[in-house]
Enzyme design. Sequence first.
Site, PDB file in Angstrom:
ATOM      1  N   ASN A 535       0.831  -1.206   0.000  1.00 51.60           N
ATOM      2  CA  ASN A 535       0.000   0.000   0.000  1.00 51.60           C
ATOM      3  C   ASN A 535       0.862   1.251   0.000  1.00 51.60           C
ATOM      4  OD1 ASN A 535      -2.722  -0.269  -0.281  1.00 51.60           O
ATOM      5  ND2 ASN A 535      -3.184  -0.515   1.883  1.00 51.60           N
ATOM      6  N   HIS A 540      -2.931   2.872  -2.815  1.00 58.44           N
ATOM      7  CA  HIS A 540      -4.132   2.159  -2.403  1.00 58.44           C
ATOM      8  C   HIS A 540      -4.786   1.399  -3.552  1.00 58.44           C
ATOM      9  CE1 HIS A 540      -4.227   3.590   1.697  1.00 58.44           C
ATOM     10  NE2 HIS A 540      -3.986   4.827   1.267  1.00 58.44           N
ATOM     11  N   ASP A 570      -7.002  -6.187   5.630  1.00 59.56           N
ATOM     12  CA  ASP A 570      -6.449  -7.353   4.927  1.00 59.56           C
ATOM     13  C   ASP A 570      -6.745  -8.638   5.705  1.00 59.56           C
ATOM     14  OD1 ASP A 570      -4.928  -6.791   7.077  1.00 59.56           O
ATOM     15  OD2 ASP A 570      -2.991  -6.971   6.079  1.00 59.56           O
TER      16      ASP A 570
END
Length: 652
Positions: A535, A540, A570
Site C-alpha cells: 500500500n 491504495h 487485509d
Amino acid sequence: MLLQAYGYEALGVRDKFSVAVVFACLSARASTLGALAMGSLPVRCGRLTGRRPAGRVAGILLLVCLLLTSARAVAEQPVLIVDGAQSAIALQPYISYLRDPTGSLQIEQVVQQTGQFRPASERRDLNFGYTHDHLWLSLDLVSTADQLSDWLIEMRYASLDRVSLYSVGADGIKVQHSGDTLAYGERSIGHRNPVFALRLAPGEQRRLFIRAHSAGSLTLDSRLWPAAGFQQYSQKGYVLLALYFGALLALGSYNLLLFAVLRERSFILYVCFVASFGVGVLAINGLGAQYLWPNLGTLGNRLLPLGISLAATLGVLFAQAFLCTARRTPRLDRYLRVWAGLAALATLATLLIEVQLALQLMSIVGLVSAVVLLLTGVICVARRVPGARIFVLAWLALLIGGSLLALRNFALIPSSFITINAMQIGSAMEMLLLSLGLAARFNKLKRLQEEAQKQALAAALQQEKVLEQRVAERTEALAEANARLAAQAMQDPLTGLANRTALASHMQQAMLRTRRRGELLALVLIDLDGFKDINDEWGHAAGDRVLIEIAGRLQAFARGSDLVARLGGDEFILLSEGIHNRQEVLVLAERLLQAISLPVALKDESVSVGASIGISFSDGIAPDSETLLRQADQAMYQRKRSGKQGVVLYAS
C-alpha cells in the site's frame, strides 16, 4: 299351519270357531286317508273305522276342496320362507296389493277381504305414482330358523307420508307406524326411511299388512333385511349422503367466499341455488325430517316442492347472470325473464295449493326449467358466449337426473337405485361443473373486458400510459436499487465477499448444523503479511487490486459448503463445515497459504504477500461464535509474533 300360513279367508271361512272345525276335519280326514293308503285300517262291510261310506266320500271331497283352495292361495301369493341365512330379500314377488280409494278400510275389514288382493308380481314394480288412494300390501311369511330371529322391513322410498305395518299372528295384531309426516320421535324405528321391526320365533307364521298413503309419489318397493345386515347397509347409505351434502356445502361455501371478495352477482345466485336445491334433496331422501325438521309434520311435505321450485327459479336467474344474456342475447333474455316469473309464481303456489298438486307442479317446473336452460346454453354456445359449453354440460347432467326422477314419480319408468337417486347424482355433477365454470367464465370475461377497454381508451390514455411507464421504470429501478442495497448490506463492497453481518448470520446456522451432525466447525482467520508495504509503495489502488486477487483465490479454493468473508482491511475468514479431525484443516490451511503466496501482477511488475493463519474449532455447542472468532484471532497473532507466514491451531 296351512290355515295360518295362507289365511282363513282363503278357505272360505270367517271366524276362528269355523276355522277350528274345518282344521279338525281336515286333520282327521287326512290321517284317515293316510292310514288307508298304508293299509293299516281294516275294511269291514263297506265301513272304514266304523263310519259309513257316504261319510267317507264326503270327508275326501272336503279334503280335496280344502287342498285345492289352499293351492290356489299359494299360486296367488307365495309364502316367504325365511331361514335366517338370507341377506336382503325383495318383497314384491311375495306381495299382494289392494287399492282403497276412500281410505276408509280398517285392518279388521282388510283381513276379511284378502280375496280381493292382487299379486304384485303382475306389476313392473310397486311405484303407484301420484295417487290419492291408500294402498294395502299383504305378505305371508314363515320362519324355518332354529332360533329366534330379528328382521327389518325397509320401505326404500323415504318421501312417504304415512306407512303402518299390521303384523297378524297367533298373538293377535301388532301395529307399527312410520312416515315423514310423523314426528321423528313417534316412529317405530328411527330412520330416514320407513322401517319396521319383526321378530320371528322358530316355526312362527305371520301375515303382514302394510297400509301406505302419500301426497307424493307412492313408491312402495320394500325389502326384508336381517337386523345385522340392515345396519351395515344403512351406514353405507348415510356415508354416501354425507359425501353428497358435504360436497354441496363445500361448493356453496367456496362460492360464497368468492362473492364476498368479488361482489359478482352470479356467485351469490349460485350459492342460493345450491342452498334451495339442498333443501329439496334433504326432503326427498328423508334426512331433513330426521335431523332438521323432525317435528314439522305435514308442513314438512311442502319443503320438497318449495325447495326444488325455488331452485328452478334461481337457476334461470343464475343463467342470465352467468351467460350475460341481457347484453349478448337480448331477445333470449326476455324469454328467460318471463319463465323466471312463471317459475317464481309456481314456487309461491307450492305453499298454497294441495301438496300433491304442488309436487306435480314441482316436477313439471323442474323439468321444463332444465330443458329451457339447456336450450339457452346451446344457443349461447352457437354465439360463442364464454362459459356456455360447460354450462350446457352441467344442465344436461341435471336434466337427465331430473327427467329420470320425474318419469319415475309419474310411474312411467321403474323404480331403482338410479331413478330414485337420479336427481342427487345429476345435481352433484351439475353443481361441480357450474362451480368450475364460474371461475373460468369470470376470468375470461374479465380479460375480454380489459382488452376492450384498452382498445377503446388507447388514444385518450396514451399520455397516461407514458406516465405509467415512467413510474414503472422508476419503481423497477427503485426495486433494483433496494435489491442492490440489500446485497451490499451482506457483501464487502470491494471484494464481493460476505461481510461481518453475513458471516454472523451464516455462522449461527453453521453451528446448528454442526451440532446436529456431530461434526466440527473450523474458523480459519487469515491476515495478509506485507500488505502495508504494498500500500505504501504502490498506492491504495494497487492494494485494492491485491485484495481483490486474494479474495478470488480464497473463493476458488473454498468448497461449496464453505463461506469466505472479509472482516476488513487485509483480514479474511474461511468458515468450513463438515470437519472430522483437526489435521484435515491444518493440511487445508497449508495449501491455502501456498495459494495466497503466489505473485500478484501489477501492471509491468508483480508483488507477493504472505499470510498468518489462525484456526479455531467448535462442535456446535462450545465455544460459541464470538469465542470461536476470538480464539482464531489469538492463534493468528501468535503466528505473527513467531515470525509470520504460517499456520497456528488454537490451543487453550
